[in-house]
Design a protein around this motif. Structure first.
Motif, short mmCIF file in Angstrom:
data_model
loop_
_atom_site.label_atom_id
_atom_site.label_comp_id
_atom_site.label_asym_id
_atom_site.label_seq_id
_atom_site.Cartn_x
_atom_site.Cartn_y
_atom_site.Cartn_z
N GLN A 85 0.91 -1.30 -0.14
CA GLN A 85 0.02 0.13 0.14
C GLN A 85 0.90 1.21 -0.08
O GLN A 85 0.43 2.14 -0.45
CB GLN A 85 -0.87 -0.06 1.16
CG GLN A 85 -1.92 -1.08 1.22
CD GLN A 85 -2.67 -1.20 2.60
OE1 GLN A 85 -2.50 -0.36 3.47
NE2 GLN A 85 -3.33 -2.04 2.71
N ASN A 86 2.12 1.09 0.73
CA ASN A 86 2.74 2.40 0.83
C ASN A 86 4.14 1.86 1.29
O ASN A 86 4.55 1.80 2.38
CB ASN A 86 2.24 3.18 1.70
CG ASN A 86 3.20 4.61 2.00
OD1 ASN A 86 4.27 4.82 1.50
ND2 ASN A 86 2.98 5.68 2.92
N ALA A 87 5.31 1.78 0.29
CA ALA A 87 6.55 1.42 0.58
C ALA A 87 7.33 2.14 1.48
O ALA A 87 8.42 1.70 2.18
CB ALA A 87 7.36 0.93 -0.62
N ARG A 88 6.81 3.34 1.65
CA ARG A 88 7.89 4.35 2.32
C ARG A 88 7.13 4.41 3.77
O ARG A 88 7.27 5.57 4.50
CB ARG A 88 7.46 5.47 1.72
CG ARG A 88 8.56 5.62 0.35
CD ARG A 88 8.29 6.99 -0.32
NE ARG A 88 9.17 7.95 0.38
CZ ARG A 88 9.45 9.02 0.12
NH1 ARG A 88 8.71 9.76 -0.85
NH2 ARG A 88 9.99 9.92 0.90
N MET A 89 6.13 3.89 4.11
CA MET A 89 5.38 3.82 5.39
C MET A 89 6.47 3.72 6.85
O MET A 89 7.29 2.84 6.51
CB MET A 89 4.40 2.69 5.73
CG MET A 89 3.75 2.82 6.87
SD MET A 89 2.18 1.55 7.01
CE MET A 89 1.45 2.00 5.49
N PRO A 90 6.43 4.69 7.67
CA PRO A 90 7.49 4.52 8.64
C PRO A 90 7.45 3.15 9.28
O PRO A 90 6.27 2.62 9.69
CB PRO A 90 7.32 5.67 9.46
CG PRO A 90 6.58 6.66 8.55
CD PRO A 90 5.92 5.86 7.89
N VAL A 91 8.67 2.71 9.73
CA VAL A 91 8.56 1.31 10.73
C VAL A 91 7.54 1.55 11.63
O VAL A 91 6.90 0.47 12.21
CB VAL A 91 9.90 0.86 11.08
CG1 VAL A 91 9.95 -0.22 11.90
CG2 VAL A 91 10.73 0.63 9.82
N ALA A 92 7.64 2.58 12.54
CA ALA A 92 6.91 2.81 13.65
C ALA A 92 5.21 2.66 13.41
O ALA A 92 4.52 2.17 14.03
CB ALA A 92 6.87 4.16 14.32
N THR A 93 4.82 3.27 12.23
CA THR A 93 3.44 3.00 11.60
C THR A 93 3.26 1.56 11.35
O THR A 93 2.07 0.86 11.68
CB THR A 93 3.41 3.79 10.40
OG1 THR A 93 3.61 5.38 11.00
CG2 THR A 93 1.88 3.84 9.97
N LEU A 94 4.18 0.84 10.69
CA LEU A 94 3.96 -0.60 10.31
C LEU A 94 3.75 -1.38 11.60
O LEU A 94 2.99 -2.14 11.63
CB LEU A 94 5.48 -1.06 9.59
CG LEU A 94 5.39 -0.62 8.32
CD1 LEU A 94 7.04 -1.07 7.81
CD2 LEU A 94 4.39 -1.00 7.10
N ALA A 95 4.62 -1.05 12.65
CA ALA A 95 4.61 -1.90 13.84
C ALA A 95 3.18 -1.52 14.54
O ALA A 95 2.85 -2.47 15.10
CB ALA A 95 5.63 -1.26 14.89
N LYS A 96 2.71 -0.24 14.74
CA LYS A 96 1.48 0.05 15.28
C LYS A 96 0.32 -0.83 14.56
O LYS A 96 -0.39 -1.41 15.37
CB LYS A 96 1.21 1.41 14.95
CG LYS A 96 -0.20 2.04 15.84
CD LYS A 96 -0.11 3.38 15.85
CE LYS A 96 -1.67 3.66 16.57
NZ LYS A 96 -1.63 5.24 16.71
N ARG A 97 0.32 -0.92 13.28
CA ARG A 97 -0.60 -1.58 12.29
C ARG A 97 -0.53 -3.07 12.50
O ARG A 97 -1.57 -3.69 12.17
CB ARG A 97 -0.54 -0.96 11.03
CG ARG A 97 -0.78 0.59 10.57
CD ARG A 97 -1.60 0.64 9.22
NE ARG A 97 -1.88 2.12 9.13
CZ ARG A 97 -1.67 2.83 7.95
NH1 ARG A 97 -1.89 2.12 7.01
NH2 ARG A 97 -2.10 3.96 8.21
N LEU A 98 0.69 -3.45 12.79
CA LEU A 98 0.84 -4.96 12.94
C LEU A 98 0.74 -5.31 14.43
O LEU A 98 0.75 -6.61 14.84
CB LEU A 98 2.19 -5.31 12.44
CG LEU A 98 2.43 -5.29 11.03
CD1 LEU A 98 3.90 -5.64 10.80
CD2 LEU A 98 1.50 -6.26 10.30
N ALA A 99 0.14 -4.45 15.20
CA ALA A 99 0.47 -4.60 16.69
C ALA A 99 1.66 -5.41 17.43
O ALA A 99 1.69 -6.31 18.09
CB ALA A 99 -0.76 -5.40 17.15
N VAL A 100 2.67 -4.95 16.64
CA VAL A 100 3.95 -5.58 17.17
C VAL A 100 5.02 -4.41 17.72
O VAL A 100 4.74 -3.08 17.40
CB VAL A 100 4.82 -6.35 16.46
CG1 VAL A 100 3.76 -7.40 16.02
CG2 VAL A 100 5.05 -5.67 15.17
#
Length: 144
Positions: free
Chosen positions: A17-32
């Motif tokens: 969806q967005n290859a530039r998504m920050p790791v912090a945002t990825l973590a939040k969305r993955l609940a990790v």
């Protein structure tokens, strides 16, 4: 074959969806945790599941392009030569070997019908291309 977990697949979907998504945002969305998300990302890169990060055109820009599928029949033993020539055609965004009556399918995009027609003619004129059949894409219903 690399075995992916459900979280790995979720991570890949988010990056799709967005290859530039920050790791912090990825973590939040993955609940990790951020550390876990970063480790998963690095693991997928190291394993070669993720080879790089690419460009995704805006829908506003992409909707202004005329796109088509070009089915291609090639002469026997000319795959390498034809594929190399098609790779040089600027309008080609993807080229796939396929099963069935045709050998290849090229996805092409151009700013106008006239330019699209010129690119299709260029593909048809490549040595080793015996026949083409084109379908203009009217709309995209799903894109992942």
């Amino acid at each position: 074959m690399v075995e992916l977990t459900a979280k790995d697949r979720d991570l890949l979907a988010l990056l799709g969806q967005n290859a530039r998504m920050p790791v912090a945002t990825l973590a939040k969305r993955l609940a990790v945790s951020r550390t876990t998300a970063q480790a998963r990302l690095e693991r997928l890169e190291r394993l070669g599941v993720i080879e790089g990060y690419g460009l995704r055109l805006s829908e506003a820009y992409a909707s202004g392009l005329v796109r088509a599928h070009v089915l291609i029949t090639i002469a026997p033993k000319s795959l390498a030569q034809v594929a190399a020539a098609i790779e040089r055609v600027q309008a080609v965004t993807e080229l796939h070997s396929i099963s069935g009556a045709f050998d290849l399918i090229a996805m092409i995009a151009a700013p106008s019908i006239a330019e699209l027609d010129r690119w299709i003619d260029e593909i048809g004129g490549i040595d080793g291309v015996e026949r083409t059949q084109s379908s203009i894409i009217l709309s995209t219903r799903i894109s992942r």
